[in-house]
Motif scaffolding. Structure first.
Motif, PDB file in Angstrom:
ATOM      1  N   GLN A  56       0.863  -1.184   0.000  1.00  0.00           N
ATOM      2  CA  GLN A  56       0.000   0.000   0.000  1.00  0.00           C
ATOM      3  C   GLN A  56       0.902   1.238   0.000  1.00  0.00           C
ATOM      4  O   GLN A  56       1.891   1.297   0.726  1.00  0.00           O
ATOM      5  CB  GLN A  56      -0.900   0.020   1.256  1.00  0.00           C
ATOM      6  CG  GLN A  56      -1.884   1.200   1.256  1.00  0.00           C
ATOM      7  CD  GLN A  56      -2.714   1.264   2.520  1.00  0.00           C
ATOM      8  OE1 GLN A  56      -2.220   0.967   3.607  1.00  0.00           O
ATOM      9  NE2 GLN A  56      -3.979   1.619   2.383  1.00  0.00           N
ATOM     10  N   THR A  58       1.590   4.967   1.067  1.00  0.00           N
ATOM     11  CA  THR A  58       1.142   5.920   2.083  1.00  0.00           C
ATOM     12  C   THR A  58       2.044   7.150   2.018  1.00  0.00           C
ATOM     13  O   THR A  58       3.172   7.105   1.520  1.00  0.00           O
ATOM     14  CB  THR A  58       1.219   5.320   3.496  1.00  0.00           C
ATOM     15  OG1 THR A  58       2.596   5.103   3.842  1.00  0.00           O
ATOM     16  CG2 THR A  58       0.459   4.011   3.580  1.00  0.00           C
ATOM     17  N   THR A  66       4.208  -1.268   3.375  1.00  0.00           N
ATOM     18  CA  THR A  66       3.903  -0.092   2.545  1.00  0.00           C
ATOM     19  C   THR A  66       5.116   0.311   1.734  1.00  0.00           C
ATOM     20  O   THR A  66       6.243  -0.129   1.981  1.00  0.00           O
ATOM     21  CB  THR A  66       3.477   1.109   3.413  1.00  0.00           C
ATOM     22  OG1 THR A  66       4.616   1.548   4.184  1.00  0.00           O
ATOM     23  CG2 THR A  66       2.329   0.745   4.325  1.00  0.00           C
ATOM     24  N   ASN A  75       1.554  12.571  -2.367  1.00  0.00           N
ATOM     25  CA  ASN A  75       0.298  12.112  -2.972  1.00  0.00           C
ATOM     26  C   ASN A  75       0.140  12.754  -4.353  1.00  0.00           C
ATOM     27  O   ASN A  75       0.416  13.936  -4.557  1.00  0.00           O
ATOM     28  CB  ASN A  75      -0.883  12.485  -2.067  1.00  0.00           C
ATOM     29  CG  ASN A  75      -2.195  11.904  -2.580  1.00  0.00           C
ATOM     30  OD1 ASN A  75      -2.210  10.811  -3.160  1.00  0.00           O
ATOM     31  ND2 ASN A  75      -3.279  12.627  -2.374  1.00  0.00           N
ATOM     32  N   ASP A 152      -2.342   8.101  -2.542  1.00  0.00           N
ATOM     33  CA  ASP A 152      -2.289   7.697  -1.143  1.00  0.00           C
ATOM     34  C   ASP A 152      -3.385   6.657  -0.850  1.00  0.00           C
ATOM     35  O   ASP A 152      -4.518   6.759  -1.334  1.00  0.00           O
ATOM     36  CB  ASP A 152      -2.462   8.933  -0.251  1.00  0.00           C
ATOM     37  CG  ASP A 152      -2.337   8.601   1.223  1.00  0.00           C
ATOM     38  OD1 ASP A 152      -1.530   7.721   1.557  1.00  0.00           O
ATOM     39  OD2 ASP A 152      -3.048   9.246   2.028  1.00  0.00           O
ATOM     40  N   LYS A 153      -3.038   5.649  -0.028  1.00  0.00           N
ATOM     41  CA  LYS A 153      -3.936   4.599   0.456  1.00  0.00           C
ATOM     42  C   LYS A 153      -4.296   3.563  -0.610  1.00  0.00           C
ATOM     43  O   LYS A 153      -5.062   2.643  -0.331  1.00  0.00           O
ATOM     44  CB  LYS A 153      -5.229   5.174   1.048  1.00  0.00           C
ATOM     45  CG  LYS A 153      -5.016   6.186   2.164  1.00  0.00           C
ATOM     46  CD  LYS A 153      -4.274   5.594   3.339  1.00  0.00           C
ATOM     47  CE  LYS A 153      -4.158   6.601   4.465  1.00  0.00           C
ATOM     48  NZ  LYS A 153      -3.351   6.087   5.597  1.00  0.00           N
ATOM     49  N   GLN A 154      -3.794   3.727  -1.851  1.00  0.00           N
ATOM     50  CA  GLN A 154      -4.079   2.745  -2.892  1.00  0.00           C
ATOM     51  C   GLN A 154      -3.063   1.612  -2.825  1.00  0.00           C
ATOM     52  O   GLN A 154      -1.967   1.759  -2.263  1.00  0.00           O
ATOM     53  CB  GLN A 154      -4.050   3.406  -4.277  1.00  0.00           C
ATOM     54  CG  GLN A 154      -5.172   4.408  -4.495  1.00  0.00           C
ATOM     55  CD  GLN A 154      -6.549   3.757  -4.410  1.00  0.00           C
ATOM     56  OE1 GLN A 154      -6.755   2.662  -4.964  1.00  0.00           O
ATOM     57  NE2 GLN A 154      -7.475   4.414  -3.714  1.00  0.00           N
ATOM     58  N   TYR A 155      -3.417   0.464  -3.445  1.00  0.00           N
ATOM     59  CA  TYR A 155      -2.577  -0.732  -3.396  1.00  0.00           C
ATOM     60  C   TYR A 155      -1.882  -0.926  -4.741  1.00  0.00           C
ATOM     61  O   TYR A 155      -2.488  -0.716  -5.797  1.00  0.00           O
ATOM     62  CB  TYR A 155      -3.417  -1.956  -3.033  1.00  0.00           C
ATOM     63  CG  TYR A 155      -3.968  -1.854  -1.630  1.00  0.00           C
ATOM     64  CD1 TYR A 155      -3.235  -2.342  -0.555  1.00  0.00           C
ATOM     65  CD2 TYR A 155      -5.209  -1.256  -1.401  1.00  0.00           C
ATOM     66  CE1 TYR A 155      -3.741  -2.240   0.739  1.00  0.00           C
ATOM     67  CE2 TYR A 155      -5.712  -1.146  -0.108  1.00  0.00           C
ATOM     68  CZ  TYR A 155      -4.975  -1.628   0.963  1.00  0.00           C
ATOM     69  OH  TYR A 155      -5.453  -1.516   2.231  1.00  0.00           O
TER      70      TYR A 155
END
Length: 620
Positions: A56, A58, A66, A75, A152-155
C-alpha cells in the motif's frame, strides 16, 4: 437455512453479488460482496503470483507492508517523477521480500495500481540500500515509461518486467554494434588492430632478447642493437665502422685499419660499468688530453688575507693542506662592517633592559619646529618608514623621536650606557659617513633638557648601499626625573659626501636599549626603580610604612594578658600594652568576650584603661 444447492445458479458473478459466511471472531453469519472478497485477496496477496509483491502506498514512511517517499508526502506524484522509494521488507502477504528485491537490483520492474492497469510506472532498479538496521530499504529508480500518478492509500503491485519488444543488447563487454556471428567478430577485431612500428614498440617499453637491426634498405649502413653492443656496419664491406661495446669505443676507417681509442675504455672492474661524462661545452672542436699533458709551472702557492678581526694560519700553502681562519677577538666583542673588532656596549641597569623602538610612522607632533615621531616599547611591523638627509643638506639632524605622554613614568634614570641599534645605508660606497644620537628629558611643559650625547664618538656607516644594522652607545649619568617627564632622542648624521637614509619599522627595527629595567615599576605607591625593605619595632599593631625608596615593616612590641571574669567563666578579657607598662597604668587596650547560654559571643573594647580595672571598665 435452506440447503445451498436448492438455490438457482447466479453465473456470471457480479461485483455486488453476496456470499454467505461466518465472522471468525464472533461466529456470526454475515454477507460478503464478490468485490469485497476480490479486494481482500488482492490487497493481502492471497492469490500467489510468481514474482509479484504487493504494497500500500502511504504519505507516511516506515510503516510495515507499505511503500512511501523519503520524508513522506507525495500524494498524486507522477510516476515519471519517481526516482526513489522507501520499501518495507514485508509485503502485504507478510512475506519477507529482501532477497528477491536484492536479486532484482539492476533489473527492470513494473509498479502498477491494482484494478487500474493504466496507472503504472516502468523502472530500472539502480540501487538497493538498507536504511540503517531497520526493516526498510531505499530503491533508486530510473524511469523508463508509464502513465498517471501514485495515490495515497491505494494498493500497488511490484513485479519483474521486461517489454517483449525490447531489442537484444548490442554490447559484448567493451565491444558495441550489431555483432551476430563469428565473421562479424573477426572483422571487428581486425579493424581494431594495427601493425606496430618500432617507435610504438619502444614507446610501450617492450624488450627483446634478440638483436634489433635497422637499415635504410639501400645496402649502405645498418645499425644493430643487442644485449652488449651498438654496431654501425657498412653493408657493402660488411665491416663495422663504429662499435660501442661493454668495455670501450671502437672506430674503423676501413677493413684494414681498425683504431681502438684507449682513452675511452670503460672501467668494468667488479662487473660495474662506471659513468663518464664529457663537460658541457659549446659547439666546437676539442682535444682530449691526459694528466701528462698538463704543463708544469704556473701557480705554486696559495695564500689568504683577512681583516684584523680574524687570524689566518698555514698561509700560504705550497702543496696539499688547509688554511685555517679563527676569530681574533673576545666573546665580549663583535665584528664591525669594516672587519674590525668593537666591544659590545654594557648596561648597568638592574634586571632586563627596557627597549624603546623608533616607530617612524607615528607622529607625536611638532616641538621647536621639528616633527617628532614615536619612541615606544612596542614596535610597529608595518611597511617601514625611512628618513633621508641628502649630501646637499650637509651634516646635521635626520630624525627625532619622543615617548608617549606618561612614559617612562620614572623618578630616576640609572647611570650607564644606553645602547642604540639603528639601520642605515648610504647612496654609494666610500666616503666616511657616520651618525650619533642625543638624549633629552622633556617636561610636562615641553622644556627639553639635554641628558647625554655621543657626538664626540660618531659611529661610521661603512657598508655602502646595503641596509645594515649599526651599534653605538650613549653614556648616560644618573638623572632625576619627574613622574610626568618624557624622553626624546635626536639623531644626527655626517653625510661624508653621500645621501644617508635611516630605516625604521618592519624588518629594520631601530631601537634604544636603556638602563631602565622591565621589572619593578611601582610597589605600595613607590615608583623608584631600586627599592629597599627595612624592619621597625615598637608598633602597637603591625604596619608597613612606605616612603622614598624604602618599605619599613613595623613589628609588634607589646605585653599581653588574658584572664576570665572572677565570678563568671563565660566572660573573658584579652589585653595588650607597650613593653614595660604596669598593669595599673591606663595604657591598656582590652577586649571583652561574653558568651551567652545559647553560645552567642558579644565583643566589647575599651582603650587607655588599666588592666587591673578590666572587670569594672565600660566596654563599647
Amino acid at each position: 437455512m435452506p440447503i445451498s444447492n436448492s438455490y438457482p445458479s447466479g453465473i456470471p458473478i457480479e461485483d455486488q453479488d453476496l456470499f454467505v459466511g461466518t465472522k471468525a471472531y464472533n461466529n456470526r453469519t454475515v454477507n460478503y460482496t464478490a468485490q469485497g472478497v476480490a479486494d481482500y485477496l488482492n490487497i493481502n496477496s492471497k492469490v500467489a503470483i510468481g514474482g509479484q509483491m504487493s504494497f500500500q502506498f502511504t504519505i507516511v514512511p516506515n510503516i510495515p507492508k507499505t511503500i512511501a517517499f523519503e520524508g513522506g508526502l507525495g500524494n498524486n506524484t507522477a510516476f515519471s517523477a519517481i526516482t526513489k522509494l522507501i520499501v518495507s521488507a514485508i509485503d502485504l502477504s507478510t512475506a519477507n521480500i529482501t532477497i528477491f528485491l536484492n536479486y532484482l537490483n539492476n533489473s527492470q520492474v513494473l509498479l502498477s495500481q491494482q484494478n487500474q492497469p493504466n496507472f503504472f510506472g516502468h523502472y530500472k532498479i539502480t540501487g538497493y540500500t538498507q536504511i540503517g538496521t531497520s526493516a526498510f530499504y531505499e530503491l533508486d529508480l530510473e524511469f523508463i515509461g508509464g502513465n498517471g500518478t501514485i495515490i495515497d492509500k491505494q494498493y500497488y503491485d511490484l513485479v519483474s518486467f521486461v517489454l517483449s519488444t525490447e531489442a537484444p543488447s548490442t554490447e559484448w563487454g567493451d565491444i558495441t554494434g550489431d555483432i551476430e556471428d563469428q565473421t562479424d567478430l573477426i572483422d571487428y577485431i581486425s579493424s581494431q588492430v594495427t601493425t606496430p612500428t618500432l617507435q610504438s614498440v619502444t614507446d610501450e617499453g617492450y624488450t627483446t632478447t634478440n638483436s634489433i637491426i635497422i637499415d635504410n634498405n639501400e645496402n649502405l649502413t645498418s645499425f644493430e642493437i643487442n644485449g652488449y653492443e651498438l654496431i654501425a656496419t657498412d653493408l657493402g664491406s660488411n665491416t663495422p665502422t663504429f662499435q660501442l661495446g661493454f668495455d670501450g669505443l671502437m672506430y674503423a676507417y676501413d677493413p684494414d685499419r681498425v683504431q681502438f681509442i684507449q682513452s675511452l675504455r670503460f672501467d668494468t672492474t667488479g662487473d660495474t660499468l662506471q659513468n663518464y661524462e664529457f663537460p658541457n661545452k659549446a659547439t666546437g672542436t676539442y682535444t682530449i688530453a691526459t694528466t701528462d699533458d698538463i704543463p708544469s709551472g704556473g701557480v705554486t702557492s696559495v695564500g689568504l688575507t683577512m681583516p684584523p678581526a680574524f687570524t689566518v694560519t698555514n698561509s700560504p700553502i705550497t702543496s696539499s693542506g688547509d688554511i685555517a681562519v679563527t676569530g681574533a677577538g673576545l666573546v665580549s666583542q663583535y665584528v664591525r662592517g669594516d672587519g674590525t673588532l668593537a666591544n659590545f656596549p654594557n648596561s648597568t641597569g638592574g634586571g632586563s633592559s627596557a627597549n624603546y623602538y623608533l616607530n617612524g610612522s607615528v607622529s607625536q607632533g611638532t616641538f621647536g619646529g621639528d616633527t617628532y615621531y614615536q619612541l615606544s616599547k612596542t614596535p610597529i611591523l608595518g611597511a617601514g618608514t625611512n628618513f633621508t638627509r641628502t649630501n646637499g643638506a650637509g651634516n646635521g639632524y635626520i630624525a627625532s623621536f619622543i615617548t608617549d605622554v606618561g612614559d617612562p613614568s620614572q623618578l630616576n634614570i640609572p647611570g650607564g650606557n644606553w645602547n642604540v641599534e639603528f639601520y642605515f645605508n648610504s647612496s654609494a660606497s666610500g666616503g666616511s659617513p657616520s651618525f650619533y644620537a642625543e638624549l633629552y628629558k622633556v617636561s610636562a611643559t615641553n622644556v627639553f633638557t639635554l641628558i647625554a650625547s655621543d657626538s664626540l664618538n660618531p659611529e661610521g656607516i661603512t657598508n655602502g648601499t646595503t641596509v645594515d644594522q649599526y651599534f653605538t652607545s650613549i653614556p648616560v649619568p644618573q638623572t632625576t626625573l619627574l613622574v610626568t617627564d618624557r624622553l626624546a632622542v635626536r639623531i644626527f648624521v655626517n653625510t661624508g659626501g653621500r645621501t644617508i637614509t635611516l630605516h625604521t619599522e618592519n624588518g629594520n627595527l631601530s631601537e634604544v636599549l636603556t638602563t631602565f629595567t622591565t621589572g619593578l615599576t611601582a610597589l605600595n605607591g613607590l615608583t623608584q626603580q631600586v627599592q629597599y625593605f627595612d624592619v621597625g619595632t615598637g608598633a602597637a599593631n603591625f604596619n608597613i610604612v612606605s616612603s622614598g625608596d624604602t618599605h619599613t615593616f613595623n613589628l609588634l612590641s607589646n605585653i599581653r594578658r588574658n584572664a576570665n571574669n572572677s565570678t563568671n567563666n563565660n566572660i573573658n578579657y584579652c589585653g595588650y600594652a607597650p613593653d614595660g607598662s604596669a598593669e595599673s597604668a591606663t595604657v591598656w587596650t582590652i577586649t571583652r568576650l561574653t558568651i551567652s547560654a545559647s553560645g552567642a559571643i558579644t565583643v566589647g573594647t575599651a582603650t587607655n584603661v588599666a588592666w587591673t580595672n578590666r572587670e569594672s571598665t565600660i566596654y563599647t
